[in-house]
Design a protein around this motif. Structure first.
Motif, PDB file in Angstrom:
ATOM      1  N   VAL A  20       0.843  -1.206   0.000  1.00  0.00           N
ATOM      2  CA  VAL A  20       0.000   0.000   0.000  1.00  0.00           C
ATOM      3  C   VAL A  20       0.873   1.249   0.000  1.00  0.00           C
ATOM      4  O   VAL A  20       0.635   2.193  -0.765  1.00  0.00           O
ATOM      5  CB  VAL A  20      -0.958  -0.005   1.218  1.00  0.00           C
ATOM      6  N   LEU A  21       1.904   1.272   0.835  1.00  0.00           N
ATOM      7  CA  LEU A  21       2.765   2.457   0.918  1.00  0.00           C
ATOM      8  C   LEU A  21       3.549   2.669  -0.369  1.00  0.00           C
ATOM      9  O   LEU A  21       3.741   3.805  -0.814  1.00  0.00           O
ATOM     10  CB  LEU A  21       3.701   2.348   2.119  1.00  0.00           C
ATOM     11  N   TRP A  22       4.017   1.589  -0.997  1.00  0.00           N
ATOM     12  CA  TRP A  22       4.750   1.728  -2.260  1.00  0.00           C
ATOM     13  C   TRP A  22       3.843   2.243  -3.373  1.00  0.00           C
ATOM     14  O   TRP A  22       4.288   2.973  -4.249  1.00  0.00           O
ATOM     15  CB  TRP A  22       5.394   0.410  -2.677  1.00  0.00           C
ATOM     16  N   ALA A  23       2.586   1.873  -3.337  1.00  0.00           N
ATOM     17  CA  ALA A  23       1.648   2.310  -4.378  1.00  0.00           C
ATOM     18  C   ALA A  23       1.182   3.755  -4.174  1.00  0.00           C
ATOM     19  O   ALA A  23       0.699   4.379  -5.123  1.00  0.00           O
ATOM     20  CB  ALA A  23       0.432   1.380  -4.410  1.00  0.00           C
ATOM     21  N   VAL A  59      10.105   1.756   7.154  1.00  0.00           N
ATOM     22  CA  VAL A  59       9.329   2.959   6.859  1.00  0.00           C
ATOM     23  C   VAL A  59       9.869   4.120   7.688  1.00  0.00           C
ATOM     24  O   VAL A  59      10.500   3.921   8.722  1.00  0.00           O
ATOM     25  CB  VAL A  59       7.804   2.783   7.137  1.00  0.00           C
ATOM     26  N   GLU A  60       9.598   5.292   7.189  1.00  0.00           N
ATOM     27  CA  GLU A  60       9.909   6.519   7.926  1.00  0.00           C
ATOM     28  C   GLU A  60       8.592   7.188   8.265  1.00  0.00           C
ATOM     29  O   GLU A  60       7.551   6.851   7.691  1.00  0.00           O
ATOM     30  CB  GLU A  60      10.797   7.423   7.080  1.00  0.00           C
ATOM     31  N   ARG A  61       8.626   8.136   9.198  1.00  0.00           N
ATOM     32  CA  ARG A  61       7.384   8.790   9.590  1.00  0.00           C
ATOM     33  C   ARG A  61       7.637  10.211  10.056  1.00  0.00           C
ATOM     34  O   ARG A  61       8.732  10.561  10.484  1.00  0.00           O
ATOM     35  CB  ARG A  61       6.673   8.000  10.680  1.00  0.00           C
ATOM     36  N   ASP A  62       6.582  11.006   9.954  1.00  0.00           N
ATOM     37  CA  ASP A  62       6.540  12.368  10.477  1.00  0.00           C
ATOM     38  C   ASP A  62       5.224  12.549  11.199  1.00  0.00           C
ATOM     39  O   ASP A  62       4.234  11.883  10.874  1.00  0.00           O
ATOM     40  CB  ASP A  62       6.617  13.406   9.339  1.00  0.00           C
ATOM     41  N   LYS A  74      12.693   2.727   1.466  1.00  0.00           N
ATOM     42  CA  LYS A  74      13.271   2.372   0.167  1.00  0.00           C
ATOM     43  C   LYS A  74      12.129   2.099  -0.795  1.00  0.00           C
ATOM     44  O   LYS A  74      11.059   1.664  -0.383  1.00  0.00           O
ATOM     45  CB  LYS A  74      14.106   1.086   0.255  1.00  0.00           C
ATOM     46  N   ASP A  75      12.390   2.303  -2.081  1.00  0.00           N
ATOM     47  CA  ASP A  75      11.364   1.914  -3.053  1.00  0.00           C
ATOM     48  C   ASP A  75      11.341   0.391  -3.162  1.00  0.00           C
ATOM     49  O   ASP A  75      12.221  -0.301  -2.641  1.00  0.00           O
ATOM     50  CB  ASP A  75      11.558   2.601  -4.401  1.00  0.00           C
ATOM     51  N   ALA A  76      10.328  -0.141  -3.805  1.00  0.00           N
ATOM     52  CA  ALA A  76      10.125  -1.592  -3.869  1.00  0.00           C
ATOM     53  C   ALA A  76      11.309  -2.311  -4.511  1.00  0.00           C
ATOM     54  O   ALA A  76      11.716  -3.385  -4.060  1.00  0.00           O
ATOM     55  CB  ALA A  76       8.834  -1.906  -4.616  1.00  0.00           C
ATOM     56  N   ALA A  77      11.873  -1.729  -5.550  1.00  0.00           N
ATOM     57  CA  ALA A  77      13.006  -2.369  -6.236  1.00  0.00           C
ATOM     58  C   ALA A  77      14.233  -2.416  -5.330  1.00  0.00           C
ATOM     59  O   ALA A  77      14.924  -3.443  -5.264  1.00  0.00           O
ATOM     60  CB  ALA A  77      13.323  -1.625  -7.533  1.00  0.00           C
TER      61      ALA A  77
END
Length: 121
Positions: A20-23, A59-62, A74-77
């Protein structure tokens, strides 16, 4: 997908959240991730998964209001490449692992891999 005991396979919820986050094209709150996942997952379950992914560095967060907004570190790749590197790390049988992996690729992937290796030379 569930096991015969009715449980989800290990890591499947984390993988679904990462998908979901990558999309997504912007950081997402736990509520937004929960809505995107659909189904019967409780908010607290999604929040716990996001906390664990953050603790693992995936994941990172703010801060976003009273909660957080999350996005992939990181991206999926890049993540897939990291997993492939981890699978080979410190293996005494690296050649066998790579040979079996290469043998499992379809022709188009073999051609692409050959092209990428040639370009690196």
């Amino acid at each position: 997908m569930r096991t015969k005991e009715g449980r989800r396979p290990p890591g499947s919820l984390e993988a679904a959240v990462m998908g979901v986050l990558w999309a997504a094209d912007a950081p997402m709150t736990a509520t937004e991730v929960q809505q995107e996942l659909g189904g019967d997952l409780a908010y607290n379950t999604v929040q716990t998964i996001l906390f664990r992914l953050h603790d693992k560095g995936a994941v990172e967060r703010d801060r976003a209001g009273r909660g957080h907004a999350y996005w992939p570190a990181k991206d999926a790749a890049a993540e897939a490449a990291s997993q492939m590197q981890a699978a080979l790390a410190d293996r005494p049988d690296r050649q066998a692992v790579l040979q079996l992996f290469a043998a499992s690729l379809d022709k188009s992937d073999v051609d692409l891999l050959r092209q990428l290796l040639a370009d690196d030379s």
